[in-house]
Design a protein around this motif. Structure first.
Motif, mmCIF file in Angstrom:
data_model
loop_
_atom_site.group_PDB
_atom_site.id
_atom_site.type_symbol
_atom_site.label_atom_id
_atom_site.label_comp_id
_atom_site.label_asym_id
_atom_site.label_seq_id
_atom_site.Cartn_x
_atom_site.Cartn_y
_atom_site.Cartn_z
ATOM 1 N N GLY A 182 41.243 -30.016 -40.555
ATOM 2 C CA GLY A 182 41.839 -29.329 -39.167
ATOM 3 C C GLY A 182 41.918 -30.223 -38.533
ATOM 4 O O GLY A 182 43.000 -31.340 -38.386
ATOM 5 N N ASP A 183 41.541 -30.424 -36.577
ATOM 6 C CA ASP A 183 41.566 -30.867 -35.857
ATOM 7 C C ASP A 183 40.719 -32.530 -35.789
ATOM 8 O O ASP A 183 41.217 -33.134 -34.971
ATOM 9 C CB ASP A 183 42.073 -30.739 -34.271
ATOM 10 N N HIS A 184 40.316 -32.376 -36.961
ATOM 11 C CA HIS A 184 39.288 -33.325 -36.341
ATOM 12 C C HIS A 184 38.811 -34.290 -37.700
ATOM 13 O O HIS A 184 39.394 -34.095 -38.510
ATOM 14 C CB HIS A 184 37.681 -32.980 -35.977
ATOM 15 N N LEU A 185 37.767 -35.228 -37.978
ATOM 16 C CA LEU A 185 37.734 -35.940 -38.680
ATOM 17 C C LEU A 185 36.358 -35.685 -39.340
ATOM 18 O O LEU A 185 35.304 -35.532 -38.385
ATOM 19 C CB LEU A 185 37.931 -37.508 -38.770
ATOM 20 N N GLU A 186 36.277 -35.806 -40.594
ATOM 21 C CA GLU A 186 34.720 -35.364 -40.759
ATOM 22 C C GLU A 186 34.023 -36.460 -42.104
ATOM 23 O O GLU A 186 35.120 -37.283 -42.337
ATOM 24 C CB GLU A 186 34.205 -34.094 -42.165
ATOM 25 N N VAL A 187 33.515 -37.600 -41.122
ATOM 26 C CA VAL A 187 33.182 -38.809 -41.126
ATOM 27 C C VAL A 187 31.980 -38.634 -41.950
ATOM 28 O O VAL A 187 30.555 -37.745 -40.994
ATOM 29 C CB VAL A 187 33.019 -39.723 -40.135
#
Length: 685
Positions: A573-578
């Motif tokens: 979505g509007d972010h990253l999963e790190v």
């Protein structure tokens, strides 16, 4: 060869009388420094400590250089035992006070102590030190050969202090935990020396304080008698409930104070920092306080381009900080014991240390003397044992020291087996290494040290190590590209090619259980700028140069050794999963301060939610950035700077390349960039 035979004979006669009798007294608070200007060779002055060659003096092999200075003995020392301590003299020293010989020592990078009481006069005391370089200890350690010049002189600090006639001659501290590694016993072994003419009744008081100065234990012993001119050993267990443990990630130090009592009153008090740390081996893993560890490290020579093998105290700490901040948790002290200042920094900052005895290339092609000498000759054994005994005496009370290295790149023999037995008996609380090869044909002669060692494995080395019954340490690996001089000169950018494979290599080390870790060769450029204009040494093999400036490999090492590793990045979505994984041995991700664009983050099941444009930072609790990553496009201003137009002009001598405010001047004949300027400011030449 006759001269070398005489040197060996002399050393053996000396060691037969003095081996293993060396004492290093716990020093009192009041110590007189003898550093500074000394008279040298009757007509000059020289800085002590310091190498004589690096100060413009030439002393040829076989010759002796004489140092002299006056001694002022404080009046309050009258009636006390006056001790003189040298932290390192290379490589043989004869010490006289008022022309009375008070002792001698063989071995270049270890401290030694002498009692000068009986040689002193009321006033006008003269200290004389006759130093010979290139003696047998230098040969066995390849000290001068390695440095490509004669390493001679008083290399480390000199001090003088006074002790009462009945005094503490030695303190040894060791930690033993219970099976749960919760409660511990601090095992304190002491030696009392009665240097007086009569018997003495004595007792001890032990005081342990935590980091805040709070007393956590105070214990007094019963009184006993020490006969005149004798020594008595004493062992005292100090039980401590749930002490803070020492490890590199949490280098918690206590202060142990040992008081020597006579008639119930303290006559001597010795203080030292100590950490609760126990080292064991289980199968093919090394455990510290019951936890398996991985060693992420470098080798370290003591070197500075202008002072050589004698470096300022502040540089020892600076080196420790530089390597710690590059995510190293381990230093191998190649190829001699480290200074007291470096070990104190390692204790306080958090570094494991493998302390190496000054023995190198015994029966190895790199040392040509073994074409003439027999590496199994028993006459070398006292010198080999003494080198290890001095190493242990100097470093035994430092929690940072977790491994004793018997010697470097030598061929195992029955002599080394006896040395290993001696070290294990002297200090059963630390494992041993021997830097040969634990597989393959070259110099693999069946080492019996606790930890197996392999130098310069290929990329499959960690997998091979996993098959070993002992932990396997890559004592030297991932050698920097320092010998490819032509390629480095013509294309300096090739340095960056070192970094990515190191990440892969250490990932493999971390994966395989039997692979203990490794020390990159090497930590600091080994280059000496001699006063006569010559530049000697093995070369630019360090992630930092001799002036302590990080090089491109430093960044690569820091990234490869990062204790918090980014494993995956995906859009959500509007972010990253790190995705991240914790590679710390002792602390959890909860102990790490994680921020994105300065705002704190918390990992959930190893996943961070990060803005698409973010500067992600992992802060080590000791106060440095352990890892960081930038996500997203650069700012428009940065794009604009990168798109500056390039123009050029020329004349008969040079080509001028201009990009924005930057001008490059290129020599037309030699093709060399002569200068880079920003306006009228010269950025580089």
């Amino acid at each position: 060869m006759r001269k070398q035979a005489m040197i060996i004979l002399f050393a053996l006669l000396y060691l037969s009388a003095h081996a293993q009798t060396q004492r290093l007294s716990p020093r009192p608070d009041h110590v007189v420094s003898l550093n500074g200007k000394w008279n040298f060779q009757e007509q000059y002055q020289i800085n002590v400590p310091g190498e004589w060659v690096m100060q413009g003096f030439t002393i040829n092999e076989g010759e002796t250089a004489v140092y002299k200075r006056s001694l002022e003995i404080p009046v309050e020392w009258k009636g006390q035992q006056v001790k003189l301590r040298f932290d390192a003299v290379s490589s043989h020293a004869i010490v006289k006070v008022n022309n009375v010989k008070v002792g001698e020592h063989e071995g270049g990078f270890v401290p030694f102590e002498m009692d000068i009481t009986n040689a002193l006069k009321e006033n006008n005391n003269i200290l004389e030190v006759a130093v010979q370089a290139g003696t047998i200890s230098d040969r066995l350690a390849c000290t001068s050969q390695y440095a490509a010049h004669t390493v001679g002189g008083i290399l480390r600090k000199v001090s003088m202090f006074a002790l009462p006639p009945v005094n503490l001659a030695d303190i040894t501290v060791n930690t033993v935990f219970d099976k749960q590694y919760r409660n511990a016993s601090l095992q304190v072994r002491t030696v009392i020396a009665n240097e007086s003419a009569g018997n003495a009744a004595v007792a001890y008081r032990f005081i342990l304080k935590d980091r805040e100065g709070k007393i956590v234990l105070q214990q007094k012993t019963s009184q006993y008698t020490v006969a005149a001119q004798s020594t008595v050993n004493h062992e005292q267990p100090l039980p401590i409930r749930a002490p803070h443990q020492w490890n590199p990630e949490q280098p918690y130090l206590y202060e142990l104070q040992v008081e020597l009592l006579r008639n119930g009153q303290p006559v001597q008090s010795a203080k030292q920092q100590t950490g609760f740390r126990q080292v064991t081996i289980k199968g093919n893993e090394l455990l510290v306080n019951g936890r398996p560890v991985k060693l992420r490290g470098v080798n370290r020579h003591e070197v500075h381009p202008l002072s050589g093998r004698s470096i300022a105290p502040e540089l020892h700490r600076q080196d420790a900080i530089l390597f710690r901040d590059a995510n190293c948790n381990y230093i191998r002290t190649s190829h001699y014991p480290p200074s007291e200042e470096f070990l104190q920094a390692a204790d306080e900052l958090g570094l494991f240390v493998e302390s190496e005895a000054a023995l190198t290339w015994i029966e190895h092609g790199a040392s040509p003397i073994w074409r003439l000498w027999n590496y199994q000759d028993e006459k070398f054994l006292p010198l080999m044992i003494q080198a290890n005994a001095d190493n242990i005496m100097m470093g035994k009370n430092h929690p940072s020291v977790i491994i004793w290295s018997l010697g470097n790149e030598s061929r195992w023999s029955p002599l080394w087996e006896k040395v290993n037995t001696f070290v294990k008996k002297t200090d059963p609380g630390r494992p041993t290494t021997f830097h040969d090869q634990c597989w393959g044909g070259f110099n693999n002669a069946g080492s019996k040290a606790d930890i197996a060692v392999y130098h310069y494995p290929d990329i499959n080395g960690p997998a091979a190590a996993a098959a070993s019954e002992r932990p396997v340490l890559f004592g030297e690996y991932a050698h920097l590209s320092c010998y490819n001089r032509r390629e480095l000169i013509t294309d300096p950018g090739v340095r960056s090619a070192y970094n990515a494979p190191l990440v892969t290599f250490y990932d493999s080390i971390h994966h395989y259980k039997g692979c203990l870790g490794g020390a990159i060769w090497s930590g600091i450029d080994d280059i000496f700028h001699l006063p006569d204009g010559r530049i000697v040494g093995y070369g630019p093999w360090g992630p930092i140069d001799g002036w302590r400036r990080p090089k491109p490999e430093y960044a690569g090492m820091k990234k490869a050794y990062a204790p918090v590793k980014i494993t995956s990045v995906k859009e959500a979505g509007d972010h990253l999963e790190v995705g991240i994984v914790n590679r710390y041995d002792f602390i959890s991700l909860k102990d790490i301060k994680i921020t994105a664009n300065g705002k704190p983050l918390t990992a959930e099941n190893g996943i961070l939610r990060v803005p698409k444009k973010a500067h992600l930072v992992f802060n080590d609790p000791r106060g440095f950035v352990a890892n960081e990553e930038v996500f997203g496009e650069p700012e428009a201003k940065e794009k604009e700077q990168r798109n500056w137009e390039v123009s050029w002009s020329e004349n008969d001598g040079a080509i001028f390349v201009k990009q924005g405010p930057i001008t490059y001047t290129i020599n037309k004949i030699r093709g060399v960039i002569e200068s880079v300027r920003k306006g009228t400011d010269t950025l580089m030449t």
